[in-house]
Design a protein around this motif. Structure first.
Motif, PDB file in Angstrom:
ATOM      1  N   LYS A  10       0.815  -1.221   0.000  1.00 54.49           N
ATOM      2  CA  LYS A  10       0.000   0.000   0.000  1.00 54.49           C
ATOM      3  C   LYS A  10       0.846   1.267   0.000  1.00 54.49           C
ATOM      4  CE  LYS A  10      -3.895  -2.162   2.323  1.00 54.49           C
ATOM      5  NZ  LYS A  10      -4.767  -2.137   3.503  1.00 54.49           N
ATOM      6  N   GLY A  11       2.181   1.118   0.049  1.00 54.59           N
ATOM      7  CA  GLY A  11       3.061   2.283   0.050  1.00 54.59           C
ATOM      8  C   GLY A  11       3.344   2.825   1.443  1.00 54.59           C
ATOM      9  N   ARG A  12       3.127   2.015   2.457  1.00 55.52           N
ATOM     10  CA  ARG A  12       3.404   2.446   3.829  1.00 55.52           C
ATOM     11  C   ARG A  12       4.803   1.992   4.238  1.00 55.52           C
ATOM     12  NH1 ARG A  12      -1.878  -0.263   6.353  1.00 55.52           N
ATOM     13  NH2 ARG A  12      -0.753  -1.950   5.342  1.00 55.52           N
ATOM     14  N   THR A  51       8.348  15.928   1.960  1.00 55.16           N
ATOM     15  CA  THR A  51       8.464  16.687   0.720  1.00 55.16           C
ATOM     16  C   THR A  51       9.657  16.158  -0.064  1.00 55.16           C
ATOM     17  OG1 THR A  51       8.451  18.934  -0.232  1.00 55.16           O
ATOM     18  CG2 THR A  51       9.917  18.550   1.661  1.00 55.16           C
ATOM     19  N   HIS A  94       5.167  20.321  -2.780  1.00 55.31           N
ATOM     20  CA  HIS A  94       5.149  18.868  -2.600  1.00 55.31           C
ATOM     21  C   HIS A  94       4.966  18.444  -1.144  1.00 55.31           C
ATOM     22  CE1 HIS A  94       6.952  18.863  -6.652  1.00 55.31           C
ATOM     23  NE2 HIS A  94       6.319  17.710  -6.753  1.00 55.31           N
ATOM     24  N   THR A 144       3.581  17.283   2.119  1.00 60.62           N
ATOM     25  CA  THR A 144       2.376  16.502   2.389  1.00 60.62           C
ATOM     26  C   THR A 144       2.350  16.128   3.864  1.00 60.62           C
ATOM     27  OG1 THR A 144       2.538  15.573   0.162  1.00 60.62           O
ATOM     28  CG2 THR A 144       1.114  14.418   1.719  1.00 60.62           C
ATOM     29  N   LEU A 196       1.488  13.913   6.938  1.00 64.81           N
ATOM     30  CA  LEU A 196       1.354  12.479   7.178  1.00 64.81           C
ATOM     31  C   LEU A 196       1.106  12.249   8.660  1.00 64.81           C
ATOM     32  CD1 LEU A 196       4.512  11.235   5.229  1.00 64.81           C
ATOM     33  CD2 LEU A 196       2.202  11.482   4.341  1.00 64.81           C
ATOM     34  N   LEU A 228       1.994   6.479   5.401  1.00 65.99           N
ATOM     35  CA  LEU A 228       1.726   6.235   3.989  1.00 65.99           C
ATOM     36  C   LEU A 228       2.496   7.259   3.163  1.00 65.99           C
ATOM     37  CD1 LEU A 228       0.149   4.814   1.713  1.00 65.99           C
ATOM     38  CD2 LEU A 228      -1.653   6.518   2.069  1.00 65.99           C
ATOM     39  N   VAL A 229       3.385   6.772   2.316  1.00 64.30           N
ATOM     40  CA  VAL A 229       4.145   7.654   1.426  1.00 64.30           C
ATOM     41  C   VAL A 229       3.291   7.844   0.167  1.00 64.30           C
ATOM     42  CG1 VAL A 229       6.293   7.990   0.154  1.00 64.30           C
ATOM     43  CG2 VAL A 229       6.317   6.729   2.329  1.00 64.30           C
ATOM     44  N   PRO A 230       2.847   9.078  -0.103  1.00 63.35           N
ATOM     45  CA  PRO A 230       1.976   9.305  -1.257  1.00 63.35           C
ATOM     46  C   PRO A 230       2.633   8.881  -2.573  1.00 63.35           C
ATOM     47  CG  PRO A 230       2.022  11.229   0.180  1.00 63.35           C
ATOM     48  CD  PRO A 230       3.101  10.296   0.654  1.00 63.35           C
ATOM     49  N   ALA A 231       1.806   8.382  -3.482  1.00 64.35           N
ATOM     50  CA  ALA A 231       2.310   7.874  -4.766  1.00 64.35           C
ATOM     51  C   ALA A 231       3.167   8.890  -5.530  1.00 64.35           C
ATOM     52  CB  ALA A 231       1.147   7.379  -5.621  1.00 64.35           C
ATOM     53  N   ARG A 235       6.552   8.862  -3.902  1.00 69.36           N
ATOM     54  CA  ARG A 235       7.247   7.585  -4.156  1.00 69.36           C
ATOM     55  C   ARG A 235       7.803   7.584  -5.578  1.00 69.36           C
ATOM     56  NH1 ARG A 235       2.446   5.027  -2.011  1.00 69.36           N
ATOM     57  NH2 ARG A 235       2.038   4.173  -4.077  1.00 69.36           N
TER      58      ARG A 235
END
Length: 150
Positions: free
Chosen positions: A13-15, A37, A80, A82, A84, A93-96, A99
């Motif tokens: 899930k990108g975590r 960022t 950029h 974000t 969290l 969760l690292v946003p897509a 990533r």
């Protein structure tokens, strides 16, 4: 202070899990609220406790917005940035889009840098570190570093 090289994995899930040794400090310092960022010099990410990020953003916001370099920095760093939240399991969760920028796959490096972490794709970090080590004797040392004693 965040120190050390930490190998962590991204889940499907990108975590990424924040290493246990930092979780209490992050919870105490910023109640688990972080800001991520991009780094404008390298293809990695920067991860700050919210209170540390807010100091930086105030400095960036105070710069003259008519200067093209300032606008570039504002657009890249603040644009950029974000928010969290660390979950109860110590994951974020690292946003897509972030990533993708840093080329993060499964194996990543969380590199302590004092008040923040850098987040690297493991292969990119290893190559960058090796490049830094190869360049040690070939660059001129700035005067401020010449006085540093390790």
């Amino acid at each position: 202070m965040f120190r050390g090289v930490n190998q962590v994995n991204l889940d499907v899930k990108g975590r990424m899990a924040i290493p246990a040794r930092y979780r209490d400090q992050i919870t105490d310092q910023c109640a688990g609220h972080l800001v991520m960022t991009i780094d404008t010099e390298e293809r990695c990410l920067l991860l700050y406790p919210t209170d540390e990020w807010e100091k930086i953003q105030r400095q960036i916001d105070a710069l003259p917005s008519f200067d093209p370099m300032t606008r570039r920095l504002q657009r890249l760093l603040v644009g950029h940035a974000t928010d969290l939240d660390m979950d109860k399991s110590g994951r974020v969760l690292v946003p897509a889009p972030l990533r993708e920028y840093a080329g993060l796959e499964k194996r990543i490096i969380l590199l302590g840098q004092g008040r923040k972490f850098e987040v690297w794709d493991e292969d990119r970090w290893n190559a960058t570190r090796d490049s830094y080590l190869e360049d040690v004797g070939s660059t001129t040392i700035p005067e401020a570093l010449a006085t540093l004693s390790l």
